[in-house]
Design an enzyme around this catalytic site. Structure first.
Site, PDB file in Angstrom:
ATOM      1  N   SER A 140       0.751  -1.222  -0.020  1.00 15.32           N
ATOM      2  CA  SER A 140       0.044   0.025   0.024  1.00 15.32           C
ATOM      3  C   SER A 140       0.849   1.144  -0.111  1.00 15.32           C
ATOM      4  O   SER A 140       2.100   1.237   0.455  1.00 15.32           O
ATOM      5  CB  SER A 140      -1.147  -0.116   1.321  1.00 15.32           C
ATOM      6  OG  SER A 140      -1.438   1.399   1.254  1.00 15.32           O
ATOM      7  N   TYR A 154      -2.054  -0.246  10.135  1.00 18.82           N
ATOM      8  CA  TYR A 154      -2.025  -0.789   8.809  1.00 18.82           C
ATOM      9  C   TYR A 154      -0.854  -0.475   7.905  1.00 18.82           C
ATOM     10  O   TYR A 154      -0.358  -0.991   7.159  1.00 18.82           O
ATOM     11  CB  TYR A 154      -3.448  -0.408   8.072  1.00 18.82           C
ATOM     12  CG  TYR A 154      -3.486  -0.772   6.679  1.00 18.82           C
ATOM     13  CD1 TYR A 154      -3.785  -1.880   6.225  1.00 18.82           C
ATOM     14  CD2 TYR A 154      -3.347   0.323   5.649  1.00 18.82           C
ATOM     15  CE1 TYR A 154      -3.983  -2.144   4.979  1.00 18.82           C
ATOM     16  CE2 TYR A 154      -3.266  -0.147   4.185  1.00 18.82           C
ATOM     17  CZ  TYR A 154      -3.707  -1.270   3.834  1.00 18.82           C
ATOM     18  OH  TYR A 154      -3.956  -1.494   2.573  1.00 18.82           O
TER      19      TYR A 154
END
Length: 245
Positions: A140, A154
């Protein structure tokens, strides 16, 4: 030549589903891992089969060693696994770290880091035994911006995925196994609704150079390229597909 056989985790929806369909169109047989939505998994499998590919959907949690072993054992029934897409991932709800529950932190790390490690470990064993292959980890853009006030846990988990990609590419290169990652930005999938912000793909991308969220198919295209012979000299790369983020 035999068809490539690729395992895609988190393959029932979003980026995973788009990847399964794209790979089928490019000649892969697909083993689709999913955790709970059997209906969505079967719909994706139907689209894969409609493209002329074999597809098996396997329910399981990538954070479970036994489930990962069963996923790859099932894949081996089709033939030697040549590809792995580590797409399964969770964010948890949007929150500052100080307000995040320990159960959320543990689940994010279990799926995004441990699950990726377990799948990579099994793929490394199988691919080395059969002469090589390619792994693509879905990271990501959060890994390099930190995502303060949103989900730093995250972001940290995806930074671990980037490091895994780099180290494993060096470790497995002599075995003929390429390891790369794709780092999406904000993509239009239902992950945003799951984290409590269904409008985020629009509100969070207004300031980007491309001024829009990405589509799951755009990420699938990058994944498909990294698995393809066109990327035969590419390993250890983290390909950012994030609209300029």
């Amino acid at each position: 030549m035999s068809r490539p056989i690729t395992v895609v985790t988190g393959g029932s929806r979003g980026i995973g589903a788009a990847t399964c369909v794209r790979l089928a169109a490019e000649g892969h047989d697909v083993v689709l891992g999913y955790v709970r939505d059997a209906g969505a998994a079967e719909e994706t499998a139907r689209q894969v089969r409609a493209a002329g590919a074999r597809c098996v959907a396997v329910r399981g949690d990538t954070a479970s060693e036994a489930d990962v072993e069963r996923l790859f054992d099932t894949a081996a029934e089709l033939g030697a696994v040549t590809g792995l897409v580590n797409n399964a991932g969770v964010t948890g709800p949007i929150t500052r770290l100080a307000d995040a529950g320990t159960d959320v932190l543990r689940r994010v790390l279990d799926v995004n880091v441990l699950g990726c490690l377990l799948c990579c470990r099994r793929a490394a064993r199988d691919m080395a035994a059969s002469g090589g292959g390619a792994i693509v980890n879905v990271s990501s853009a959060a890994a390099t911006i930190g995502s303060p006030g949103t989900y730093v846990h995250y972001a940290a988990s995806k930074a671990a995925v980037d490091t895994l990609t780099l180290g494993l590419s060096k470790e497995l290169g002599p075995d003929g196994i390429r390891v790369n990652a794709v780092a999406p930005g904000i993509i239009k999938t239902d992950i945003h609704a799951a984290m409590g912000a269904p409008d985020r793909p629009v509100t969070a991308t207004a300031g980007l150079p491309m001024a829009r969220p990405g589509e799951a198919e755009e990420i699938a295209g990058a994944i498909a390229w990294l698995l393809s012979p066109d990327a035969s000299y590419t390993t250890g790369a983290v390909l950012r597909v994030a609209g300029g983020m």
